[in-house]
Design a protein around this motif. Structure first.
Motif, PDB file in Angstrom:
ATOM      1  N   PHE A  64      12.582   1.856  -8.976  1.00 28.56           N
ATOM      2  CA  PHE A  64      11.432   2.102  -8.110  1.00 28.56           C
ATOM      3  C   PHE A  64      10.192   2.392  -8.950  1.00 28.56           C
ATOM      4  N   ASP A  65       9.028   2.068  -8.367  1.00 27.18           N
ATOM      5  CA  ASP A  65       7.731   2.464  -8.908  1.00 27.18           C
ATOM      6  C   ASP A  65       7.195   3.585  -8.028  1.00 27.18           C
ATOM      7  N   LEU A  66       6.662   4.616  -8.637  1.00 23.57           N
ATOM      8  CA  LEU A  66       6.073   5.731  -7.906  1.00 23.57           C
ATOM      9  C   LEU A  66       4.610   5.844  -8.340  1.00 23.57           C
ATOM     10  N   TYR A  67       3.700   5.430  -7.444  1.00 25.64           N
ATOM     11  CA  TYR A  67       2.287   5.378  -7.794  1.00 25.64           C
ATOM     12  C   TYR A  67       1.675   6.773  -7.746  1.00 25.64           C
ATOM     13  N   LEU A  68       1.352   7.297  -8.937  1.00 23.96           N
ATOM     14  CA  LEU A  68       0.698   8.587  -9.050  1.00 23.96           C
ATOM     15  C   LEU A  68      -0.773   8.468  -8.664  1.00 23.96           C
ATOM     16  N   LEU A  69      -1.373   7.330  -9.010  1.00 25.41           N
ATOM     17  CA  LEU A  69      -2.713   6.942  -8.599  1.00 25.41           C
ATOM     18  C   LEU A  69      -2.624   5.524  -8.047  1.00 25.41           C
ATOM     19  N   SER A  70      -3.717   5.001  -7.514  1.00 27.92           N
ATOM     20  CA  SER A  70      -3.670   3.686  -6.871  1.00 27.92           C
ATOM     21  C   SER A  70      -3.197   2.584  -7.808  1.00 27.92           C
ATOM     22  N   SER A  71      -3.506   2.686  -9.094  1.00 30.91           N
ATOM     23  CA  SER A  71      -3.154   1.634 -10.044  1.00 30.91           C
ATOM     24  C   SER A  71      -2.315   2.118 -11.210  1.00 30.91           C
ATOM     25  N   HIS A 102       0.805  -1.214   0.000  1.00 33.26           N
ATOM     26  CA  HIS A 102       0.000   0.000   0.000  1.00 33.26           C
ATOM     27  C   HIS A 102       0.849   1.278   0.000  1.00 33.26           C
ATOM     28  N   TRP A 103       2.161   1.173   0.127  1.00 33.65           N
ATOM     29  CA  TRP A 103       3.007   2.355   0.042  1.00 33.65           C
ATOM     30  C   TRP A 103       3.060   2.835  -1.412  1.00 33.65           C
ATOM     31  N   PHE A 104       2.988   4.148  -1.604  1.00 38.44           N
ATOM     32  CA  PHE A 104       3.000   4.674  -2.973  1.00 38.44           C
ATOM     33  C   PHE A 104       4.392   4.606  -3.592  1.00 38.44           C
ATOM     34  N   PHE A 105       5.432   4.507  -2.785  1.00 38.47           N
ATOM     35  CA  PHE A 105       6.812   4.396  -3.278  1.00 38.47           C
ATOM     36  C   PHE A 105       7.257   2.949  -3.122  1.00 38.47           C
ATOM     37  N   GLN A 106       7.599   2.301  -4.237  1.00 43.82           N
ATOM     38  CA  GLN A 106       7.930   0.887  -4.235  1.00 43.82           C
ATOM     39  C   GLN A 106       9.310   0.647  -4.866  1.00 43.82           C
ATOM     40  N   PRO A 107      10.373   0.674  -4.057  1.00 41.89           N
ATOM     41  CA  PRO A 107      11.690   0.312  -4.609  1.00 41.89           C
ATOM     42  C   PRO A 107      11.737  -1.177  -4.911  1.00 41.89           C
ATOM     43  N   HIS A 108      12.600  -1.563  -5.817  1.00 45.34           N
ATOM     44  CA  HIS A 108      12.701  -2.981  -6.154  1.00 45.34           C
ATOM     45  C   HIS A 108      14.105  -3.318  -6.660  1.00 45.34           C
ATOM     46  N   ALA A 109      14.418  -4.592  -6.592  1.00 52.18           N
ATOM     47  CA  ALA A 109      15.647  -5.145  -7.170  1.00 52.18           C
ATOM     48  C   ALA A 109      15.253  -6.409  -7.923  1.00 52.18           C
ATOM     49  N   GLY A 110      15.955  -6.708  -9.004  1.00 55.49           N
ATOM     50  CA  GLY A 110      15.559  -7.865  -9.796  1.00 55.49           C
ATOM     51  C   GLY A 110      16.693  -8.432 -10.608  1.00 55.49           C
ATOM     52  N   SER A 146      -9.537  12.876  -5.282  1.00 51.29           N
ATOM     53  CA  SER A 146      -9.107  14.134  -4.679  1.00 51.29           C
ATOM     54  C   SER A 146      -7.851  14.652  -5.358  1.00 51.29           C
ATOM     55  N   THR A 147      -6.937  13.728  -5.671  1.00 51.57           N
ATOM     56  CA  THR A 147      -5.694  14.126  -6.332  1.00 51.57           C
ATOM     57  C   THR A 147      -5.976  14.732  -7.701  1.00 51.57           C
ATOM     58  N   VAL A 149       0.448   0.074 -15.357  1.00 51.36           N
ATOM     59  CA  VAL A 149      -0.962   0.041 -14.952  1.00 51.36           C
ATOM     60  C   VAL A 149      -1.217  -1.310 -14.291  1.00 51.36           C
ATOM     61  N   ALA A 150      -1.661  -1.287 -13.034  1.00 52.93           N
ATOM     62  CA  ALA A 150      -1.861  -2.503 -12.258  1.00 52.93           C
ATOM     63  C   ALA A 150      -3.337  -2.904 -12.240  1.00 52.93           C
ATOM     64  N   PHE A 151      -3.577  -4.220 -12.098  1.00 52.75           N
ATOM     65  CA  PHE A 151      -4.929  -4.762 -12.059  1.00 52.75           C
ATOM     66  C   PHE A 151      -5.063  -5.730 -10.869  1.00 52.75           C
ATOM     67  N   PRO A 152      -6.281  -5.868 -10.285  1.00 50.13           N
ATOM     68  CA  PRO A 152      -7.523  -5.169 -10.612  1.00 50.13           C
ATOM     69  C   PRO A 152      -7.343  -3.662 -10.490  1.00 50.13           C
ATOM     70  N   PHE A 153      -7.945  -2.955 -11.439  1.00 47.05           N
ATOM     71  CA  PHE A 153      -7.752  -1.509 -11.495  1.00 47.05           C
ATOM     72  C   PHE A 153      -8.501  -0.852 -10.344  1.00 47.05           C
ATOM     73  N   HIS A 154      -7.795  -0.025  -9.566  1.00 45.26           N
ATOM     74  CA  HIS A 154      -8.380   0.692  -8.438  1.00 45.26           C
ATOM     75  C   HIS A 154      -8.543   2.165  -8.779  1.00 45.26           C
TER      76      HIS A 154
END
Length: 238
Positions: free
Chosen positions: A157-164, A106-114, A222-223, A210-215
């Motif tokens: 990193f992924d930076l979620y501008l909106l929920s999905s 649920h964090w809007f900032f998602q760092p990752h390694a792969g 509000s944003t 774009v992530a699914f299920p789409f939220h």
């Protein structure tokens, strides 16, 4: 009329019209365009001045339930400039990879390694040619072997501008197996020069996911509303 417009706005912003707010992300589609960086060992003069190539990608990502891991599959095409644009390697690959996301979903900032693997589908590499510019003629021959398989460690990193909907930035280093090149060139019929090397290179990827299920949540509404109001206010102030 004003009351009607206000009522419609409140209805659109109402959480009762929103769906899937509590569902976890299951999968996503993403794509990017970004530069490739490879060491240019030649001193060939390029009239266009382009030292870096380009990579394009489109694929899907599956989030493994109850873990911080995901699996990815996609298609990628790359241009690597070995003598700026005059000499280049064109590679099309299927990309298979996995990622680890350490933070809660649920964090809007998602760092990752792969870690990924690029499997060569096709290649179209420079072999020979010539170019004239301002009275200077450059002729070249190239022997370029694209790797059948390349490994790609990645951080970003992924930076979620909106929920999905997320903006993502990745850095990867491509390490090919049995990849090499030899480039010989001569300018105005002088003695040819030759350089050799490999096609290992850096990528900087910038794209959208774009992530699914789409939220679409009340916070997203509000944003968006704040952005629209802010744009209107700024336009009024000009």
């Amino acid at each position: 009329m004003k009351h009607l417009k206000l009522a419609l706005l409140m209805l659109l912003m109402s959480p009762t019209l929103l769906f899937a707010q509590n569902e976890e992300r299951r999968w996503a589609i993403d794509g990017f365009v970004g530069p490739t960086f490879i060491k240019d060992k030649t001193d060939i003069t390029d009239p266009f001045g382009q030292r870096n190539g380009l990579a394009k990608y489109f694929g899907a990502e599956y989030y493994i339930p109850n873990t911080h891991f995901s699996a990815r599959l996609g298609y990628q095409s790359e241009s690597l400039y070995l003598g700026k644009q005059l000499i280049q390697a064109e590679q099309s690959t299927v990309n298979i990879s996995g990622r680890y996301y350490p933070l809660p979903e649920h964090w809007f900032f998602q760092p990752h390694a792969g870690l990924g693997m690029n499997i060569l589908v096709s290649s179209d590499n420079s072999k020979e040619g010539y170019e004239s510019w301002n009275g200077l003629t450059t002729s070249y021959t190239a022997d370029i072997h694209s790797p059948r398989v390349a490994f790609t460690p990645t951080i970003g990193f992924d930076l979620y501008l909106l929920s999905s909907v997320a903006l993502f930035v990745d850095y990867s280093y491509n390490i090919g197996i049995n990849n090499k090149y030899s480039v010989s060139w001569a300018q105005n019929y002088t003695m040819p020069q030759t350089v050799t090397g490999n096609l290992n290179h850096h990528n900087l990827n910038i794209g959208l996911k774009v992530a699914f299920p789409f939220h679409f949540t009340s916070h997203d509404g509000s944003t968006i509303l704040q952005s629209v109001i802010g744009s209107l206010i700024m336009s009024r102030m000009r």
